[in-house]
Design a protein around this motif. Structure first.
Motif, PDB file in Angstrom:
ATOM      1  N   ASN A   1      45.110  47.187  44.882  1.00  0.00           N
ATOM      2  CA  ASN A   1      44.813  45.840  45.357  1.00  0.00           C
ATOM      3  C   ASN A   1      44.337  44.890  44.282  1.00  0.00           C
ATOM      4  N   VAL A   2      44.638  45.177  43.019  1.00  0.00           N
ATOM      5  CA  VAL A   2      44.276  44.240  41.968  1.00  0.00           C
ATOM      6  C   VAL A   2      45.405  44.233  40.957  1.00  0.00           C
ATOM      7  N   GLU A   3      45.700  43.046  40.459  1.00  0.00           N
ATOM      8  CA  GLU A   3      46.788  42.932  39.493  1.00  0.00           C
ATOM      9  C   GLU A   3      46.213  42.328  38.220  1.00  0.00           C
ATOM     10  N   LEU A   4      46.469  42.957  37.077  1.00  0.00           N
ATOM     11  CA  LEU A   4      45.976  42.424  35.792  1.00  0.00           C
ATOM     12  C   LEU A   4      47.156  41.950  34.960  1.00  0.00           C
TER      13      LEU A   4
ATOM     14  N   ILE B   1      44.370  37.420  33.459  1.00  0.00           N
ATOM     15  CA  ILE B   1      44.342  36.971  34.846  1.00  0.00           C
ATOM     16  C   ILE B   1      44.153  38.176  35.745  1.00  0.00           C
ATOM     17  N   LEU B   2      43.143  38.115  36.598  1.00  0.00           N
ATOM     18  CA  LEU B   2      42.889  39.184  37.565  1.00  0.00           C
ATOM     19  C   LEU B   2      43.242  38.624  38.938  1.00  0.00           C
TER      20      LEU B   2
ATOM     21  N   ASP C   1      35.551  50.292  34.613  1.00  0.00           N
ATOM     22  CA  ASP C   1      36.152  50.739  33.352  1.00  0.00           C
ATOM     23  C   ASP C   1      37.515  50.102  33.103  1.00  0.00           C
ATOM     24  N   LEU C   2      38.248  49.928  34.190  1.00  0.00           N
ATOM     25  CA  LEU C   2      39.565  49.300  34.083  1.00  0.00           C
ATOM     26  C   LEU C   2      39.425  47.872  33.564  1.00  0.00           C
ATOM     27  N   LEU C   3      38.451  47.145  34.125  1.00  0.00           N
ATOM     28  CA  LEU C   3      38.232  45.773  33.698  1.00  0.00           C
ATOM     29  C   LEU C   3      37.729  45.728  32.262  1.00  0.00           C
ATOM     30  N   LYS C   4      36.832  46.662  31.920  1.00  0.00           N
ATOM     31  CA  LYS C   4      36.310  46.706  30.550  1.00  0.00           C
ATOM     32  C   LYS C   4      37.447  46.918  29.550  1.00  0.00           C
TER      33      LYS C   4
ATOM     34  N   LYS D   1      40.672  35.902  25.489  1.00  0.00           N
ATOM     35  CA  LYS D   1      39.713  34.849  25.151  1.00  0.00           C
ATOM     36  C   LYS D   1      39.130  34.185  26.393  1.00  0.00           C
ATOM     37  N   GLY D   2      39.699  34.496  27.545  1.00  0.00           N
ATOM     38  CA  GLY D   2      39.209  33.920  28.786  1.00  0.00           C
ATOM     39  C   GLY D   2      39.758  34.745  29.927  1.00  0.00           C
ATOM     40  N   LEU D   3      39.114  34.648  31.104  1.00  0.00           N
ATOM     41  CA  LEU D   3      39.551  35.423  32.257  1.00  0.00           C
ATOM     42  C   LEU D   3      39.621  34.511  33.472  1.00  0.00           C
TER      43      LEU D   3
END
Lengths: 248, 234
Positions: free
Chosen positions: A7-10, A18-19, A38-41, A49-51
């Motif tokens: 349920n999350v797309e990176l 972009i999350l 951990d996945l986000l890290k 440079k930005g999210l």
């Protein structure tokens, strides 16, 4: 590059990460820890440079759906652990040393609003809607929504908003400081992506990190201490820059 | 005998202190400027017993901010490899500059920045420590430090967050772009905008208004009163 799990797309667009909350149509959150920390890290460590945090489809997120909560509540210890993980995730996002912007369209309720509130900047489309509907179901916002709202909108507005469970529109949300900007553009993500690129394009990650560290300090430590830390960081940067000039 | 040029003039008139940057056209904040400011804030102003202060620049501009070349020279001079950055920043020039700027915020009399032309970098940082910022409509403001590989080092980030909010501060400081007086007013970075010819009069009127019962009222009340009395004094 795109990564789609749970349920999350990176996605990466140049240097911008972009999350996307990906459980359409309402993008209900199955878990308070809506993405494994951990996945986000690992994603952040690639040097974005930005999210941007946004939702797939028309809506940002309607929050946790009642069925999920009831199911999780079957094992209260598990629910508590999940909530703590959710807190840690939001805490991590809030303290990132790159700008985090939520691009909000459609519905942004409950846990979804709490995710938006941990971002540095919130930009919404004209027709977006906001609410804390938890009290309609004998619950309360469980991911720091009350404290964050109070900091932005003040005690009275927070009480009114959360106790009533009412839905508010973007212009009210703007007045309450819950969002920072409204865009006329149909595609909020495009608008936010362009903005974030223009902000970070010519800046090194080092400068972005330093400035965001200072911004985060403004929320966490005293005004005086934050200014002293800013002076220290300035000194370090000036030394590096002076050295660089001497050598060239 | 060598005369050192004063980069800051201090003059008291009718109980109001006028702090005038005096290095036109740019009124750059050189090491000499900071040294003089330190003397003013640690001794002279206290002895003057004024009831309000107006800060402005000689000529068209408020100030273009710090003179970067001499700043880099000074940092290199202050630091040596064995000394930590913390020690350097706590005992050196930068900490003294912060103290001088913050002095104005802590004063119990109204301090008014009267801004025209360019107000960039450390100049805007100083203006943000003032209690009020009055600005001409043609002024250009900004914190461009990031474009030089630096950050605002004298309270600029903290003050801009306090005035314009976290979101706007992030955008302006990362981008380092300049903006107009109109925009500054919109974003609460300045308090009041006037045509160029009315800058001094308005600053003096505000000083008079605010000095008689300073902090008995909210800032916006003083500004409302300033607006109301606009036509009366003409």
């Amino acid at each position: 590059m795109s990564d789609q799990l749970n349920n999350v797309e990176l996605i990466k667009d140049g240097d911008i990460g972009i999350l996307k909350l990906n459980n359409p149509p309402e993008n209900y959150l199955i878990n308070p820890e809506f993405i494994e920390l951990d996945l986000l890290k690992n994603f952040v460590v690639t040097g974005i440079k930005g999210l941007i945090i946004t939702g797939v489809g028309r809506h940002f997120s309607a929050g946790a759906d009642l069925k999920t909560i009831i199911k999780l509540a079957d094992k209260p210890e598990n629910l508590k652990t999940n909530l703590i993980k959710g807190h840690q995730l939001l805490n991590y996002i809030e303290n990132l040393e790159i700008p985090v912007i939520s691009a909000i369209s459609g519905i942004c309720f409950g846990g979804g609003l709490e995710i938006a509130l941990c971002c540095h900047i919130r930009i919404a489309s004209k027709k977006a809607l906001f609410a804390f509907p938890e009290t309609n179901h004998e619950l309360v916002p469980g991911l720091n929504g009350i404290a964050k709202t109070q900091k932005l909108a003040g005690k009275l507005n927070t009480l009114k908003l959360i106790l009533s469970g009412d839905t508010i529109n973007t212009s009210t949300a703007l007045k309450l400081n819950l969002i920072d900007e409204i865009t006329d553009q149909k595609n909020v993500l495009d608008f936010v992506l362009t903005l974030l690129k223009s902000i970070t394009a010519d800046r090194s990650l080092k400068i972005i990190n330093t400035i965001m560290k200072s911004i985060n300090n403004s929320r966490k430590i005293s005004y005086e201490d934050a200014m002293i830390k800013d002076a220290e960081m300035f000194c370090q940067l000036a030394r590096d820059e002076a050295k660089r000039r001497k050598e060239s | 005998m060598t005369t050192i040029k004063t980069h800051i003039n201090w003059k008291v008139e009718s109980g109001i202190g006028y702090l005038l940057f005096n290095n036109p056209p740019g009124n750059e904040m050189t090491p000499e400027f900071y040294h003089q400011l330190e003397t003013l804030t640690s001794k002279t102003i206290q002895q003057s017993k004024v009831r309000a202060i107006i800060i402005s620049g000689t000529g068209r501009h408020f100030s273009s901010g710090a003179d970067l070349e001499s700043l880099f020279d000074q940092i290199i001079e202050d630091s040596c490899d064995e000394v930590s950055v913390t020690e350097v920043s706590n005992n050196g020039a930068l900490s003294s500059n912060l103290k001088s700027f913050d002095y104005f915020r802590k004063l119990n009399i109204p301090v008014i920045a009267a801004i025209s032309g360019v107000c960039i970098g450390a100049a805007l940082e100083l203006a943000m420590f003032c209690h009020f910022r009055i600005c001409t409509s043609g002024a250009v403001l900004g914190l461009p430090e990031s474009t030089y590989g630096l950050i605002p080092g004298i309270g600029g980030i903290q003050n801009m967050v306090a005035l314009a909010g976290q979101a706007k501060a992030i955008e302006l400081i990362l981008k380092g772009n300049t903006f107009s007086a109109d925009q500054a007013l919109d974003w609460n970075i300045i308090d009041y905008m006037v045509p160029k010819k009315e800058l001094r009069n308005t600053a003096v009127r505000l000083a008079e208004l605010a000095s008689t019962n300073y902090r008995s009222y909210l800032k916006k009340d003083y500004l409302e009163q300033l607006d109301k009395n606009k036509n009366i004094s003409d």
